[in-house]
Design a protein around this motif. Sequence first.
Motif, PDB file in Angstrom:
ATOM      1  N   ASP A  68      46.689  36.114  65.490  1.00 14.34           N
ATOM      2  CA  ASP A  68      47.684  37.219  65.028  1.00 14.34           C
ATOM      3  C   ASP A  68      47.753  38.086  66.128  1.00 14.34           C
ATOM      4  N   SER A  69      46.760  38.570  66.680  1.00 16.05           N
ATOM      5  CA  SER A  69      47.007  39.557  67.689  1.00 16.05           C
ATOM      6  C   SER A  69      47.812  39.182  68.818  1.00 16.05           C
ATOM      7  N   TYR A  70      47.585  37.917  69.346  1.00 11.61           N
ATOM      8  CA  TYR A  70      48.538  37.416  70.210  1.00 11.61           C
ATOM      9  C   TYR A  70      49.977  37.669  70.220  1.00 11.61           C
ATOM     10  N   ALA A  71      50.317  37.185  68.749  1.00 12.22           N
ATOM     11  CA  ALA A  71      51.598  37.006  68.318  1.00 12.22           C
ATOM     12  C   ALA A  71      52.109  38.572  68.149  1.00 12.22           C
ATOM     13  N   LEU A  72      51.342  39.549  67.744  1.00 12.82           N
ATOM     14  CA  LEU A  72      51.783  40.839  67.947  1.00 12.82           C
ATOM     15  C   LEU A  72      51.980  41.396  69.127  1.00 12.82           C
ATOM     16  N   ILE A  73      51.357  40.964  70.142  1.00 10.01           N
ATOM     17  CA  ILE A  73      51.507  41.455  71.357  1.00 10.01           C
ATOM     18  C   ILE A  73      52.794  40.846  72.143  1.00 10.01           C
ATOM     19  N   GLY A 116      55.124  39.607  70.785  1.00 15.59           N
ATOM     20  CA  GLY A 116      56.436  40.116  69.888  1.00 15.59           C
ATOM     21  C   GLY A 116      57.143  41.230  70.408  1.00 15.59           C
ATOM     22  N   GLN A 117      56.398  42.150  71.293  1.00 17.11           N
ATOM     23  CA  GLN A 117      56.841  43.335  72.213  1.00 17.11           C
ATOM     24  C   GLN A 117      57.082  42.645  73.560  1.00 17.11           C
ATOM     25  N   GLY A 118      57.192  41.373  73.776  1.00 23.69           N
ATOM     26  CA  GLY A 118      57.298  41.264  75.208  1.00 23.69           C
ATOM     27  C   GLY A 118      56.214  41.283  76.196  1.00 23.69           C
ATOM     28  N   LEU A 119      54.490  41.292  75.574  1.00 25.29           N
ATOM     29  CA  LEU A 119      53.526  41.784  76.452  1.00 25.29           C
ATOM     30  C   LEU A 119      52.695  40.517  76.284  1.00 25.29           C
ATOM     31  N   THR A 120      51.839  40.393  77.209  1.00 25.39           N
ATOM     32  CA  THR A 120      50.719  39.536  76.980  1.00 25.39           C
ATOM     33  C   THR A 120      49.060  40.177  76.956  1.00 25.39           C
TER      34      THR A 120
END
Length: 277
Positions: free
Chosen positions: A248-253, A255-259
């Motif tokens: 879930d956290s990876y998807a959130l990050i 989603g903002q174009g980040l890793t």
Amino acid sequence: MLLATVAALAAPLGACANAPNFGNLFGGGVDSASLPDEPAEKLYNEGLALQNRRDWRRAALKFMEIDRTHPYTEWAKRALIMAAYSFYESQDYEETINQSRRFLQLHPGAPDAAYAQYLQGAALYDQIPDVQRDQTRTERALVVLDEVTRKWPQSEYAIAARRKIEVARDQLAGREMTVAKYYLERRQFTGAINRYRTVVSQFQTTRHVEEALARLVECYMALGIVNEAQTAAAVLGHNFPDSQWYKDSYALIQGQGLTPREDTGSWISRAFRRITG
């Protein structure tokens, strides 16, 4: 776990005494017939008989009668710890604590001192409240049980104390998570971060740390503190790669174009290095 204690306390008794049945610790009125001049051994055997009948309250009072009428004797010493145990089984936790403390004050170097200390911790542990309530008693249980592990690390009581310590720590972490959720639901992100930080810094061995890291990602992203959000996600992925919280956290990050990317100077990174390094 109590077999050694039982054997040591009961072995010197006459043949008329039955071995006490202590039940599983890990997990009446006043007897006016007792006269002050009754022999200590007779009172002790009567206390054991009451224990065998699981009449814990009367057993405790019988053992306390020995302490009153035959003070400073070996019988009184044995009776005091037996009274503490009987009070514990009757769920009179305050008297369990009182009698255990008294034993430790009078006999700090006795072989049963570790057991007396453990009894105190068990009595506090059994009163741990729901996470919604004040956790002062949980904190007290941790202090008492930790002393068992420090003073008597090789004893069987230390093993049981460590198990209870883990549960108590999980309870305290759960309390922090409950308060953090309150702040998060009201979008008070700074207050939530402070609570999640406590979990990550002090309760990493509990089951709550995965969610705490994920919630830190959420809070930091909401505040625009991207560097800390990326670090929380990276630490979460490194330590719990298969966790749904990490996904879930990876998807959130993402989603903002980040890793996820760890900043080794972040408090999150330092906290985990302190534990694992």
